[in-house]
Design an enzyme around this catalytic site. Structure first.
Site, PDB file in Angstrom:
ATOM      1  N   SER A   1      -3.918  -2.373  -4.237  1.00 55.08           N
ATOM      2  CA  SER A   1      -2.546  -1.931  -4.491  1.00 55.08           C
ATOM      3  C   SER A   1      -1.976  -2.440  -5.811  1.00 55.08           C
ATOM      4  CB  SER A   1      -1.637  -2.391  -3.340  1.00 55.08           C
ATOM      5  OG  SER A   1      -2.078  -1.880  -2.114  1.00 55.08           O
TER       6      SER A   1
ATOM      7  N   LYS B   1     -15.759  -2.635   6.006  1.00 55.60           N
ATOM      8  CA  LYS B   1     -15.965  -3.525   4.861  1.00 55.60           C
ATOM      9  C   LYS B   1     -15.006  -4.708   4.887  1.00 55.60           C
ATOM     10  CE  LYS B   1     -12.152  -2.114   2.668  1.00 55.60           C
ATOM     11  NZ  LYS B   1     -11.008  -2.920   2.219  1.00 55.60           N
TER      12      LYS B   1
ATOM     13  N   SER C   1      -7.980  -9.037  -2.632  1.00 58.97           N
ATOM     14  CA  SER C   1      -8.274  -8.583  -1.271  1.00 58.97           C
ATOM     15  C   SER C   1      -7.832  -9.637  -0.259  1.00 58.97           C
ATOM     16  CB  SER C   1      -9.776  -8.330  -1.113  1.00 58.97           C
ATOM     17  OG  SER C   1     -10.138  -8.322   0.250  1.00 58.97           O
ATOM     18  N   ARG C   2      -7.019  -9.223   0.702  1.00 59.63           N
ATOM     19  CA  ARG C   2      -6.536 -10.164   1.724  1.00 59.63           C
ATOM     20  C   ARG C   2      -7.673 -10.700   2.579  1.00 59.63           C
ATOM     21  NH1 ARG C   2      -2.350  -6.185   1.601  1.00 59.63           N
ATOM     22  NH2 ARG C   2      -3.421  -4.943   3.163  1.00 59.63           N
ATOM     23  N   ASN C   3      -8.639  -9.848   2.917  1.00 57.98           N
ATOM     24  CA  ASN C   3      -9.748 -10.294   3.748  1.00 57.98           C
ATOM     25  C   ASN C   3     -10.633 -11.287   2.996  1.00 57.98           C
ATOM     26  OD1 ASN C   3      -9.508  -8.469   6.278  1.00 57.98           O
ATOM     27  ND2 ASN C   3      -9.240  -7.072   4.558  1.00 57.98           N
TER      28      ASN C   3
ATOM     29  N   ASP D   1     -15.704   0.854  -1.989  1.00 63.17           N
ATOM     30  CA  ASP D   1     -14.668   0.014  -1.396  1.00 63.17           C
ATOM     31  C   ASP D   1     -15.210  -1.374  -1.070  1.00 63.17           C
ATOM     32  OD1 ASP D   1     -12.208  -0.675  -0.434  1.00 63.17           O
ATOM     33  OD2 ASP D   1     -12.218   0.684   1.276  1.00 63.17           O
TER      34      ASP D   1
ATOM     35  N   LYS E   1      -6.651   1.204   7.642  1.00 62.02           N
ATOM     36  CA  LYS E   1      -8.030   0.769   7.874  1.00 62.02           C
ATOM     37  C   LYS E   1      -8.053  -0.234   9.025  1.00 62.02           C
ATOM     38  CE  LYS E   1      -9.069   1.419   2.967  1.00 62.02           C
ATOM     39  NZ  LYS E   1      -9.425   0.794   1.674  1.00 62.02           N
TER      40      LYS E   1
ATOM     41  N   GLY F   1     -10.628   4.359  -0.110  1.00 59.78           N
ATOM     42  CA  GLY F   1     -11.440   4.135  -1.307  1.00 59.78           C
ATOM     43  C   GLY F   1     -11.211   2.750  -1.864  1.00 59.78           C
TER      44      GLY F   1
ATOM     45  N   TRP G   1       0.832  -1.205   0.000  1.00 59.44           N
ATOM     46  CA  TRP G   1       0.000   0.000   0.000  1.00 59.44           C
ATOM     47  C   TRP G   1       0.867   1.255   0.000  1.00 59.44           C
ATOM     48  CZ3 TRP G   1      -3.695   2.412  -1.761  1.00 59.44           C
ATOM     49  CH2 TRP G   1      -4.487   3.352  -1.107  1.00 59.44           C
TER      50      TRP G   1
END
Length: 308
Positions: free
Chosen positions: A116, A167, A230-232, A220, A84, A112, A16
């Site tokens: 990355s 989120k 997305s890691r999550n 987002d 975040k 937003g 990031w």
């Protein structure tokens, strides 16, 4: 014009931080990236910085802010929070930590739908910079805005920040939904209903409801819930494939902030009686209190009610 070029420090050399640095460099500003492995101290690096952008994980925010408390900053230096998460000990957001420790400098929140890897690849994207100081928000808007990166200002920093934070919990749920191949109907319902509970939490924190329908909220949420970058999302997907939480976390590169955020969010919602059914099932799943199948059944078997 050369006189318009600024000195920018980015704290955090991960994906990031590197992406943010690439955006600032596009506009020819002078950029320094600082991390714990840097040869110079943080105080030495920021001494002539017009803006200091924090892109560290949630667990590092307070330590960085404490270091900057004793640093000699330019009087006009702007602090930017691009993290975040929620701090477990205090339940504060990153900007609340920054504001409590360094109250005399303008503070801007950047958040937003910004994956990355896509930014580093030069793909088009947009973000939001929010502050109670309009001039500070516009300054940060100008150093980042380019042909491939559109930047909007906003006057609701806590709303912009919470959209990006909350989120991450939902992305775990959606990753699990996709991992189970539950289908597009289920995924759409999950995302839509989750946005309602994100707004519910945001309003408790003092955010404006309309903020969550913008880029830093719905935007987002959609990006994080529709990308395996997305890691999550990856953590949720891995759990659905039978991995333990520990193995799922270890399988992703970087920090999946949603895991810690879910736990802190439950403490807040229990204390303040905020109704967050999706996030609660995610938290119980992560703690091993229920199986993924029980989470799905629980969400589908709730009492019938009006949509709003």
């Amino acid at each position: 014009m050369k006189s318009d070029l600024k000195n920018i420090t980015i704290i955090g050399a991960g994906a990031w931080g590197s992406a943010l640095a690439s955006l600032v460099k596009t506009n020819d500003h002078s950029v320094q990236i600082w991390s714990r492995q840097s040869n110079l101290s943080l105080a030495e690096v920021v001494i002539n910085s017009d803006a200091i952008i924090s892109a560290v994980s949630m667990k590092g925010v307070r330590a960085i802010a404490e270091q900057l408390q004793s640093a000699k900053l330019l009087p006009h230096a702007i602090l930017v929070s691009a993290t975040k998460g929620l701090e477990p000990q205090t339940r504060q957001t990153p900007s609340q930590i920054w504001r409590s420790l360094i109250p005399d400098h303008p503070l801007v929140v950047l958040s937003g739908p910004n994956l990355s890897k896509e930014i580093m690849a030069g793909q088009p994207a947009a973000t939001v910079v929010a502050s109670s100081d309009e001039a500070a928000a516009q300054f940060i808007q100008n150093i980042f805005a380019s042909r491939n990166f559109r930047v909007y200002t906003n006057s609701d920093p806590i709303g912009v920040e919470l959209g990006g934070t909350l989120k991450n919990v939902i992305a775990i749920a959606v990753g699990a939904c996709d991992g189970l191949n539950l289908g597009t109907n289920a995924k759409s319902a999950l995302i839509t209903r989750s946005l309602i509970e994100i707004i519910r939490v945001g309003v408790y924190f003092g955010a404006q409801p309309e903020t969550f329908w913008g880029l830093s909220g719905l935007g987002d949420l959609l990006a994080t819930c529709n990308s395996n970058l997305s890691r999550n999302y990856q953590v949720g997907y891995a759990i659905a494939q039978g991995m333990s939480l520990e193995a799922a976390i270890a399988s992703v590169s970087g920090t999946a902030e949603g895991v810690n955020t879910a736990n802190v969010l439950m403490e807040i919602s229990d204390r303040e009686k905020i109704y967050v059914p999706v996030s609660r099932y995610v938290d119980r799943l992560l703690k091993g209190e229920i199986t993924l199948q029980q989470a799905v059944e629980g969400l589908m078997e709730r009492d019938l009610k009006p949509e709003n």
